[in-house]
Design an enzyme around this catalytic site. Structure first.
Site, short mmCIF file in Angstrom:
data_model
loop_
_atom_site.label_atom_id
_atom_site.label_comp_id
_atom_site.label_asym_id
_atom_site.label_seq_id
_atom_site.Cartn_x
_atom_site.Cartn_y
_atom_site.Cartn_z
N HIS A 234 0.82 -1.22 0.00
CA HIS A 234 0.00 0.00 0.00
C HIS A 234 0.86 1.28 0.00
O HIS A 234 0.75 2.12 -0.88
CB HIS A 234 -0.89 0.03 1.24
CG HIS A 234 -1.80 -1.13 1.40
ND1 HIS A 234 -2.97 -1.31 0.68
CD2 HIS A 234 -1.72 -2.21 2.22
CE1 HIS A 234 -3.56 -2.42 1.06
NE2 HIS A 234 -2.84 -2.99 1.98
O1 RIB Z 1 -4.80 0.19 4.80
C1 RIB Z 1 -3.43 0.12 4.53
C2 RIB Z 1 -2.66 0.98 5.49
O2 RIB Z 1 -2.84 0.48 6.81
C3 RIB Z 1 -1.15 0.95 5.25
O3 RIB Z 1 -0.61 2.21 5.57
C4 RIB Z 1 -0.65 -0.09 6.19
O4 RIB Z 1 0.68 0.17 6.63
C5 RIB Z 1 -1.59 0.06 7.35
O5 RIB Z 1 -1.10 1.10 8.16
#
Ligand code: RIB
Ligand code: CA
Length: 310
Positions: A234
């Site tokens: 992500h």
């Molecule tokens: O939903 C994904 C996010 O949540 C990313 O930043 C991951 O590191 C968690 O923090």
């Protein structure tokens, strides 16, 4: 004109991929931490561990350890492990930092107006606090790139509830304040981050032992939950957007965030096709939202950059 990058993070495993990608491609001058995957203090310890391993010369500043309006939710240990980095390394560092994240960010943008980009890859508590404590913050920052939110493209509506993505869900009040602000903002939501999945073999192809080691925990989580030995990176896509915005399909819309009820943490854009008397989005600044991505190109860019060369 100089360019400075700061990453505001709740260092988890995909955060580490973003940090590594950023230090290889940008002038990464600061790492600020926030409560999310782990506490802000644990994230500071992880930032020190990361900086020591990769010889990263950046300021580390601990930030908010709870959301603006609610008590801190328990860290989500099943994805990133109790320590946020898969529990595979002893961490000898302490959680103390000479400065706090909000002071550091405000002083940096004041010293370098329109030259500081922030990649916010955890809950937005620190960013909201900067706005509250420094009225001119929005006009001094160059750009804010957020990993967060979900708008329903390709069915991606949330990973914490049917409606909410974790970073926004963790502090919806902070996120709504950021969306209401004039900060030039790009949002990299689940709509695109879940379209870029890296397999265990692709992680191994980087030959970066730190990334390989910390990823094991996350890869095994995904295999258990989704039957795929892989991971969504992500946070790394915020750095990819800064490098290759052409790989993303975007829309420019005002954004609000639901702050209560079953939709708490939902990111919202105008839906009505007709004039409405009670318009929640009237006269709001627009934010750029990534709704599509060239998955193959992004994976190639990321894996090529992360690959350890002899
Ligand atoms: O939903 C994904 C996010 O949540 C990313 O930043 C991951 O590191 C968690 O923090
Ligand atoms: Ca994160």
């Amino acid at each position: 004109m100089q360019d400075f990058l700061v990453i505001d993070t709740d260092i988890g495993i995909d955060d580490a991929f973003a940090l590594r990608y950023a230090m290889l491609t940008h002038n990464l001058v600061g790492v600020t931490t926030v409560n999310g995957n782990v506490t802000a203090g644990m994230a500071a310890k992880n930032a020190k561990l990361f900086a020591d391993h990769y010889n990263l010369n950046a300021v580390i500043a601990k930030g908010a350890n709870r959301p603006l309006a609610a008590p801190a939710s328990d860290p989500i240990t099943d994805v990133h492990g109790a320590d946020g980095l898969g529990g595979c390394y002893d961490n000898p560092f302490d959680a103390q930092t000479p400065d706090n994240a909000v002071n550091y960010l405000i002083n940096l943008v004041k010293a370098h107006p329109h030259e500081v980009t922030i990649a916010a890859i955890g809950p937005l508590t620190n960013i909201a606090l900067c706005l509250n404590l420094c009225p001119e913050f929005a006009s001094l920052i160059k750009q804010l790139v957020i990993m967060g939110g979900a708008f329903g493209y390709k069915g991606h509506t949330g990973n914490m509830s049917n409606f909410a993505e974790f970073n926004i869900w963790s502090d919806p009040e902070a996120a709504d304040q950021v969306m209401l602000s004039a900060i030039p903002t790009v949002i990299v939501p689940l709509d695109v981050t879940y379209e870029v999945l890296i397999s265990g073999a692709e992680v191994a192809s980087t030959q970066d032992q730190f990334l390989i080691d910390i990823s094991k925990f996350y890869l095994e989580f995904t295999e258990r939950e989704e039957g795929f030995y892989g991971m969504a990176v992500h946070d790394a896509l915020t750095i990819e957007y800064l490098l290759h915005p052409e790989c993303f399909e975007v829309i420019d819309k005002p954004v609000r965030v639901s702050t209560d009820g079953i939709t708490a943490g939902q990111t919202l854009i105008p839906q009505s096709a007709m004039p409405i008397p009670d318009d929640n989005f009237k006269d709001l600044p627009v934010k750029r939202i990534c709704i599509g991505v060239d998955t193959a190109a992004v994976k190639a860019h990321l894996l090529n950059a992360l690959k350890v060369t002899a």
